[in-house]
Design a protein around this motif. Sequence first.
Motif, short mmCIF file in Angstrom:
data_model
loop_
_atom_site.label_atom_id
_atom_site.label_comp_id
_atom_site.label_asym_id
_atom_site.label_seq_id
_atom_site.Cartn_x
_atom_site.Cartn_y
_atom_site.Cartn_z
N ARG A 12 5.92 3.48 0.89
CA ARG A 12 5.44 2.16 0.51
C ARG A 12 5.40 1.28 1.76
NH1 ARG A 12 8.46 -0.47 -4.33
NH2 ARG A 12 6.97 0.87 -5.45
N VAL A 13 4.23 0.71 2.03
CA VAL A 13 4.06 -0.17 3.18
C VAL A 13 3.71 -1.56 2.68
CG1 VAL A 13 2.83 -0.60 5.34
CG2 VAL A 13 3.28 1.74 4.61
N SER A 14 4.49 -2.55 3.09
CA SER A 14 4.24 -3.93 2.71
C SER A 14 4.21 -4.81 3.94
CB SER A 14 5.30 -4.42 1.71
OG SER A 14 6.60 -4.28 2.27
N GLN B 286 0.87 -1.17 0.00
CA GLN B 286 0.00 0.00 0.00
C GLN B 286 0.91 1.23 0.00
OE1 GLN B 286 -3.56 -0.60 2.78
NE2 GLN B 286 -2.14 -2.15 3.49
N GLN B 287 0.53 2.24 -0.79
CA GLN B 287 1.44 3.36 -1.03
C GLN B 287 0.74 4.70 -0.81
OE1 GLN B 287 4.19 1.97 -4.52
NE2 GLN B 287 2.20 1.01 -4.77
N ASN C 15 6.27 -7.51 11.10
CA ASN C 15 5.35 -7.99 10.07
C ASN C 15 4.88 -6.87 9.15
OD1 ASN C 15 3.72 -6.65 11.88
ND2 ASN C 15 2.53 -8.45 12.48
N ALA C 16 5.46 -5.68 9.26
CA ALA C 16 5.14 -4.58 8.35
C ALA C 16 6.41 -3.78 8.09
CB ALA C 16 4.06 -3.68 8.94
N THR C 17 6.66 -3.47 6.83
CA THR C 17 7.85 -2.72 6.44
C THR C 17 7.43 -1.40 5.80
OG1 THR C 17 9.10 -4.74 6.06
CG2 THR C 17 9.94 -2.74 5.04
N ILE C 18 8.04 -0.32 6.25
CA ILE C 18 7.78 1.02 5.72
C ILE C 18 9.03 1.48 4.97
CG2 ILE C 18 7.27 3.43 6.27
CD1 ILE C 18 5.95 2.34 8.86
N GLU C 19 8.86 1.83 3.71
CA GLU C 19 9.96 2.37 2.91
C GLU C 19 9.55 3.74 2.38
OE1 GLU C 19 11.93 -1.03 0.39
OE2 GLU C 19 9.76 -1.31 0.38
#
Length: 264
Positions: free
Chosen positions: A235-237, A157-158, A190-194
């Motif tokens: 960007r969140v994955s 999700q962006q 369990n969630a990555t923020i770039e």
Amino acid sequence: MKRLIISICLSAASLFGAKQKPHDSAGPGNDTLPIIILGGEWTTTIMFNNTNDLAASFPLYFYNQDGQWTVPVHGYGNVNTLNISLPARGTLKLEFDYSAPATSIGFAMVNVPCGFDPGQYCAGVGAYAILRNHNSARQQDFEDSYPLGQSTALSPQQFLFDQSDNAQMVLNLTNTCIQDFCAGLIQGPNATIEIFDENGNRFYVDAETVMPGEVKILNIAQMSSATWNRIGMVRVSSVLDGIMVTGHRINETGSFTPLVSYNY
């Protein structure tokens, strides 16, 4: 450089977030109001609209990190589940009888049935959580609304990213996995923020652990000064289905703008 920081504590406007989808009705998979804040400076109201030509009835469930969340709903008492009944083209407003110095945070889910009768279908019910923040230090209250979104969110999700002119970006991560097996799925972050700059170069990364039923609120400006006065894209994955992302931008005056995430 002087930097204005608006507190991320639960009594500040930095808690606001906005749901991904810019429409006003629930389609298949749209079942979650991703953030409810009660107490302190905060009040929340939930509004339902039935756009169908027939009545609609469905359950509403409240959750937080402890599981089912019991809340005082005006006219209904202390409940963790409500049956919502809407007449054709009708509206229902729910308010909370909650007043405490400390804030309480959770979310809500609905289960709108998909009927087959003419004029009645699951995409005909809209729901919104309307959050209001009152602080005696300023003249105006801050308010925003969050429509129903998907609990099984697409990944990644962006969002746009804009902390220029001393603005602040806030992300809210809601883990809507509340079944008994969900805790066993948590094995580290369990969630990555770039965050990427205007040239597509990643200049910030963060890994977060969002527990089942938890709403985690992240003020990016407070987390890293390296993000100040930068623009680009967030960007969140996630390795899990069910982590929803909401967000907003706080400008230098303290006012905010909700952000709509987009998926491809």
